[in-house]
Design an enzyme around this catalytic site. Structure first.
Site, PDB file in Angstrom:
ATOM      1  N   ASP A  19       1.027  -7.410   9.522  1.00  0.00           N
ATOM      2  CA  ASP A  19      -0.250  -7.164   8.871  1.00  0.00           C
ATOM      3  C   ASP A  19       0.051  -6.453   7.529  1.00  0.00           C
ATOM      4  O   ASP A  19       1.163  -5.941   7.332  1.00  0.00           O
ATOM      5  CB  ASP A  19      -1.062  -6.271   9.825  1.00  0.00           C
ATOM      6  CG  ASP A  19      -2.311  -5.717   9.194  1.00  0.00           C
ATOM      7  OD1 ASP A  19      -3.098  -6.509   8.672  1.00  0.00           O
ATOM      8  OD2 ASP A  19      -2.483  -4.482   9.223  1.00  0.00           O
ATOM      9  N   ASP A 198      -2.444  -2.751  12.598  1.00  0.00           N
ATOM     10  CA  ASP A 198      -3.098  -1.451  12.823  1.00  0.00           C
ATOM     11  C   ASP A 198      -4.603  -1.539  13.050  1.00  0.00           C
ATOM     12  O   ASP A 198      -5.258  -0.509  13.162  1.00  0.00           O
ATOM     13  CB  ASP A 198      -2.885  -0.554  11.588  1.00  0.00           C
ATOM     14  CG  ASP A 198      -3.751  -1.008  10.425  1.00  0.00           C
ATOM     15  OD1 ASP A 198      -3.757  -2.232  10.146  1.00  0.00           O
ATOM     16  OD2 ASP A 198      -4.456  -0.171   9.844  1.00  0.00           O
TER      17      ASP A 198
HETATM   18  O1  LIG Z   1      -5.531  -7.497   7.767  1.00  0.00           O
HETATM   19  P1  LIG Z   1      -5.208  -6.420   6.772  1.00  0.00           P
HETATM   20  O2  LIG Z   1      -4.060  -6.768   5.861  1.00  0.00           O
HETATM   21  O3  LIG Z   1      -5.010  -5.070   7.427  1.00  0.00           O
HETATM   22  O4  LIG Z   1      -6.497  -6.304   5.838  1.00  0.00           O
HETATM   23  C1  LIG Z   1      -7.678  -5.653   6.337  1.00  0.00           C
HETATM   24  C2  LIG Z   1      -8.598  -5.341   5.176  1.00  0.00           C
HETATM   25  O5  LIG Z   1      -7.813  -4.604   4.236  1.00  0.00           O
HETATM   26  C3  LIG Z   1      -8.453  -4.215   3.024  1.00  0.00           C
HETATM   27  O6  LIG Z   1      -9.377  -3.169   3.321  1.00  0.00           O
HETATM   28  C4  LIG Z   1      -8.740  -1.988   3.792  1.00  0.00           C
HETATM   29  O7  LIG Z   1      -7.831  -1.511   2.770  1.00  0.00           O
HETATM   30  C5  LIG Z   1      -8.462  -1.104   1.530  1.00  0.00           C
HETATM   31  C6  LIG Z   1      -7.351  -0.726   0.565  1.00  0.00           C
HETATM   32  O8  LIG Z   1      -6.493   0.220   1.142  1.00  0.00           O
HETATM   33  C7  LIG Z   1      -9.410   0.071   1.825  1.00  0.00           C
HETATM   34  O9  LIG Z   1     -10.046   0.503   0.613  1.00  0.00           O
HETATM   35  C8  LIG Z   1     -10.445  -0.365   2.869  1.00  0.00           C
HETATM   36  O10 LIG Z   1     -11.272   0.742   3.223  1.00  0.00           O
HETATM   37  C9  LIG Z   1      -9.745  -0.886   4.124  1.00  0.00           C
HETATM   38  O11 LIG Z   1     -10.676  -1.358   5.088  1.00  0.00           O
HETATM   39  C10 LIG Z   1      -9.100  -5.390   2.345  1.00  0.00           C
HETATM   40  O12 LIG Z   1      -9.870  -4.939   1.267  1.00  0.00           O
HETATM   41  C11 LIG Z   1      -9.938  -6.228   3.307  1.00  0.00           C
HETATM   42  O13 LIG Z   1     -10.353  -7.430   2.652  1.00  0.00           O
HETATM   43  C12 LIG Z   1      -9.100  -6.619   4.507  1.00  0.00           C
HETATM   44  O14 LIG Z   1      -9.889  -7.366   5.425  1.00  0.00           O
END
Ligand SMILES: O=P(O)(O)OC[C@H]1O[C@H](O[C@H]2O[C@H](CO)[C@@H](O)[C@H](O)[C@H]2O)[C@H](O)[C@@H](O)[C@@H]1O
Length: 250
Positions: A19, A198
């Site tokens: 991930d 995670d």
């Molecule tokens: O599947 P992943 O690679 O873990 O992606 C999940 C989401 O990640 C991002 O959002 C998360 O990270 C951001 C940057 O650190 C943070 O600002 C946010 O609060 C988190 O939820 C991404 O923006 C999403 O599109 C993904 O789905």
């Protein structure tokens, strides 16, 4: 209950699925504030060579985001929780969609963020993500709005929660399906899967990995998880992987 991931594994036979946010890189205040540090870049490059290409980054982010963040590494990248993929040779795959719903949800949520300053909307085509990390006062409004939209589109989209986000994701967005597909073809076929993640959407992949006799690893605390193993932090993920690269031929 997860147990700590053993430090010694027959790692050269592994198909490794990672991930991105919260596993490889720390969570930041805004999705665009994230970069891939040198340490992670160099680690991914080594793993790609040592595992003979059996490495994929599987993320909820758009494929275009992942390509920008990891360029120029020739990795297999899976975007939108499985709806988009780029193979290591550059071949692209994408699921089909109904354009009407996509246009409506995109326009509606773009308007919502205008009216709720500090919220961030990501239109990922296959998934619509509303972030409230920088505007916790709007969390209730985000929840109510996303729940209402989900009731109208529940045949096609499911509503999930992530880290300070709510997301309507198309039924083709599924990390378990993505892992299954990768494991059916080279260079992943006939290898033991190891998935490290995670978040809620990583849970879709853990039963698939478990059914194949693999290693499902949840990063950090999780009240409920189908993962068998645990690593406590991003630092532990990176150190554990670095340890594996040192135990394999260059
Ligand atoms: O599947 P992943 O690679 O873990 O992606 C999940 C989401 O990640 C991002 O959002 C998360 O990270 C951001 C940057 O650190 C943070 O600002 C946010 O609060 C988190 O939820 C991404 O923006 C999403 O599109 C993904 O789905």
């Amino acid at each position: 209950m997860q147990t700590p991931l053993p430090s010694a594994l027959a790692f050269s036979n592994i198909a490794l699925f990672l991930d991105f946010d919260g596993t490889l890189v720390p969570i930041a205040s805004h999705p665009d504030a994230v970069t891939l540090p040198h340490r992670q870049r160099s680690l991914l490059s080594k793993l790609q060579t040592q595992l003979k290409g059996a490495l994929a980054v599987i993320s909820g982010r758009r494929l275009a985001d992942l390509e920008r963040l990891t360029a120029p590494l020739p990795l297999t990248l899976v975007g939108c929780h499985g709806a988009q993929r780029r193979d290591s040779d550059g071949t692209r795959h994408a699921e089909r969609l109904e354009p009407e719903a996509v246009a409506y949800l995109g326009a509606f949520l773009a308007e919502f963020t205008q009216q709720h300053p500090g919220t961030v909307f990501e239109d990922k085509t296959y998934a619509f993500t509303l972030h409230y990390r920088q505007a916790p006062q709007h969390e209730r409004a985000c929840r109510d709005t996303m729940t209402r939209l989900w009731h109208a589109y529940r045949d096609t989209y499911q509503l999930t929660e992530g880290k300070c986000l709510l997301e309507l994701r198309h039924h083709t967005c599924h990390k378990g399906r993505a892992v299954q597909r990768l494991l059916d073809a080279p260079p992943f076929r006939r290898r033991i899967p190891l998935f490290i993640g995670d978040d809620r959407t990583d849970e879709d992949a853990f039963p698939v990995v478990n059914a194949r006799g693999g290693f499902s690893v949840r990063v950090g605390e999780a009240a409920q998880s189908q993962a068998t193993y645990r690593l406590d932090s991003i630092e532990e993920v990176l150190s554990w992987l670095e340890h594996q690269t040192r135990s394999m031929p260059p």
